[in-house]
Design a protein around this motif. Structure first.
Motif, short mmCIF file in Angstrom:
data_model
loop_
_atom_site.label_atom_id
_atom_site.label_comp_id
_atom_site.label_asym_id
_atom_site.label_seq_id
_atom_site.Cartn_x
_atom_site.Cartn_y
_atom_site.Cartn_z
N HIS A 50 0.82 -1.20 0.00
CA HIS A 50 0.00 0.00 0.00
C HIS A 50 0.86 1.26 0.00
CE1 HIS A 50 -2.77 -3.05 1.65
NE2 HIS A 50 -3.65 -2.40 0.92
N THR A 51 0.27 2.36 -0.42
CA THR A 51 0.98 3.64 -0.43
C THR A 51 1.02 4.26 0.96
OG1 THR A 51 -1.07 4.82 -0.96
CG2 THR A 51 0.33 4.16 -2.82
N TYR A 52 0.14 3.83 1.85
CA TYR A 52 -0.03 4.50 3.13
C TYR A 52 0.46 3.70 4.34
CZ TYR A 52 -4.19 1.62 2.58
OH TYR A 52 -5.04 0.58 2.33
N ARG A 53 0.99 2.50 4.11
CA ARG A 53 1.55 1.72 5.22
C ARG A 53 2.66 0.82 4.72
NH1 ARG A 53 -3.13 -2.59 6.87
NH2 ARG A 53 -1.67 -2.99 8.52
N ASP A 54 3.54 0.47 5.61
CA ASP A 54 4.69 -0.35 5.25
C ASP A 54 4.31 -1.82 5.22
OD1 ASP A 54 6.34 1.89 5.14
OD2 ASP A 54 6.78 1.79 7.28
N GLY A 55 5.03 -2.59 4.44
CA GLY A 55 4.86 -4.03 4.41
C GLY A 55 4.15 -4.53 3.17
N TRP A 56 4.07 -5.86 3.09
CA TRP A 56 3.39 -6.57 2.00
C TRP A 56 2.17 -7.27 2.57
CZ3 TRP A 56 4.62 -5.92 -2.97
CH2 TRP A 56 5.86 -5.37 -3.26
N PHE A 57 1.10 -7.33 1.77
CA PHE A 57 -0.17 -7.86 2.25
C PHE A 57 -0.86 -8.68 1.16
CE2 PHE A 57 0.75 -3.92 4.37
CZ PHE A 57 0.51 -4.21 5.70
N PHE A 58 -1.75 -9.58 1.62
CA PHE A 58 -2.67 -10.21 0.69
C PHE A 58 -3.67 -9.13 0.28
CE2 PHE A 58 -2.12 -13.83 3.86
CZ PHE A 58 -1.09 -14.44 3.15
N PRO A 59 -4.12 -9.11 -0.96
CA PRO A 59 -5.15 -8.15 -1.33
C PRO A 59 -6.38 -8.34 -0.43
CG PRO A 59 -4.28 -9.23 -3.28
CD PRO A 59 -3.71 -9.96 -2.08
N GLY A 60 -6.96 -7.25 0.01
CA GLY A 60 -8.13 -7.36 0.87
C GLY A 60 -8.52 -6.04 1.48
N GLY A 61 -9.61 -6.07 2.23
CA GLY A 61 -10.10 -4.87 2.88
C GLY A 61 -11.43 -5.13 3.56
N GLY A 62 -12.10 -4.06 3.91
CA GLY A 62 -13.35 -4.15 4.64
C GLY A 62 -14.52 -4.63 3.81
N VAL A 63 -15.44 -5.28 4.49
CA VAL A 63 -16.67 -5.74 3.87
C VAL A 63 -17.67 -4.59 3.91
CG1 VAL A 63 -18.56 -7.42 4.01
CG2 VAL A 63 -16.23 -8.10 4.62
N ASP A 64 -18.22 -4.24 2.77
CA ASP A 64 -19.18 -3.15 2.69
C ASP A 64 -20.56 -3.61 3.16
OD1 ASP A 64 -17.27 -1.43 1.64
OD2 ASP A 64 -17.88 -1.77 -0.44
N LYS A 65 -21.38 -2.67 3.58
CA LYS A 65 -22.74 -2.96 4.02
C LYS A 65 -23.49 -3.67 2.89
CE LYS A 65 -26.85 -0.80 5.90
NZ LYS A 65 -27.48 0.45 6.32
#
Length: 161
Positions: A50-65
């Motif tokens: 991400h541009t806003y945090r360090d590290g590598w991640f699996f793609p993902g995020g919050g579940v929308d309503k």
């Protein structure tokens, strides 16, 4: 020189906004629900930075309503990794009680997907393949555990992130 300064200022602003959003979520949403996807081909895993945090991640995020866990995983894979997923399998649902809130994270995996061209954007700085035998420094311990669970197979897991 000026362009470089503007780029650094923009990154700093995105980080500050991310911190503010985290604080807002901690106050207004003490329980969160997210979905992540492990995309694997051959002996490699696709990760995003991400541009806003360090590290590598699996793609993902919050579940929308109104969104299912599976739909959220598919949407986040498309948004962050430019991956269209065909088959998707649940690896497990995990909880994390850190930073003053309770997170629940559904982790899916797939080997059946199609990638589109990727260009860095305001949210995702990079998308890269890493060998499962040579994971990057910036990958968290929980993500490493999920990859181990995936490699070991078996029924869907649960527990601590």
């Amino acid at each position: 020189m000026i362009r470089r300064g503007i780029g650094e200022a923009a990154r700093a602003a995105r980080r500050l906004m991310w911190q503010g959003e985290r604080l807002r979520w901690r106050i207004l949403h003490p329980i969160t629900l997210g979905a992540r996807v492990i995309l694997v081909r051959d002996n490699e895993v696709l990760l995003v930075r991400h541009t806003y945090r360090d590290g590598w991640f699996f793609p993902g995020g919050g579940v929308d309503k109104g969104e299912t866990l599976e739909a959220a995983a598919r949407r986040e894979a498309e948004e962050e990794a430019h991956a269209t997923i065909r088959e998707l399998t649940l690896l497990g649902v995990y909880g994390s009680a850190s930073e003053g809130r309770t997170d629940h994270i559904a982790v899916f995996h797939t080997r059946d997907f199609e990638l589109r061209d990727f260009e860095a954007n305001n949210e995702i700085a990079a998308r890269e393949w890493f060998s499962l035998d040579a994971l990057p420094e910036g990958l968290g311990a929980a993500d490493r555990r999920r990859l181990r669970e995936l490699q070991e197979g078996g029924a869907p897991q649960g527990g601590e992130w």
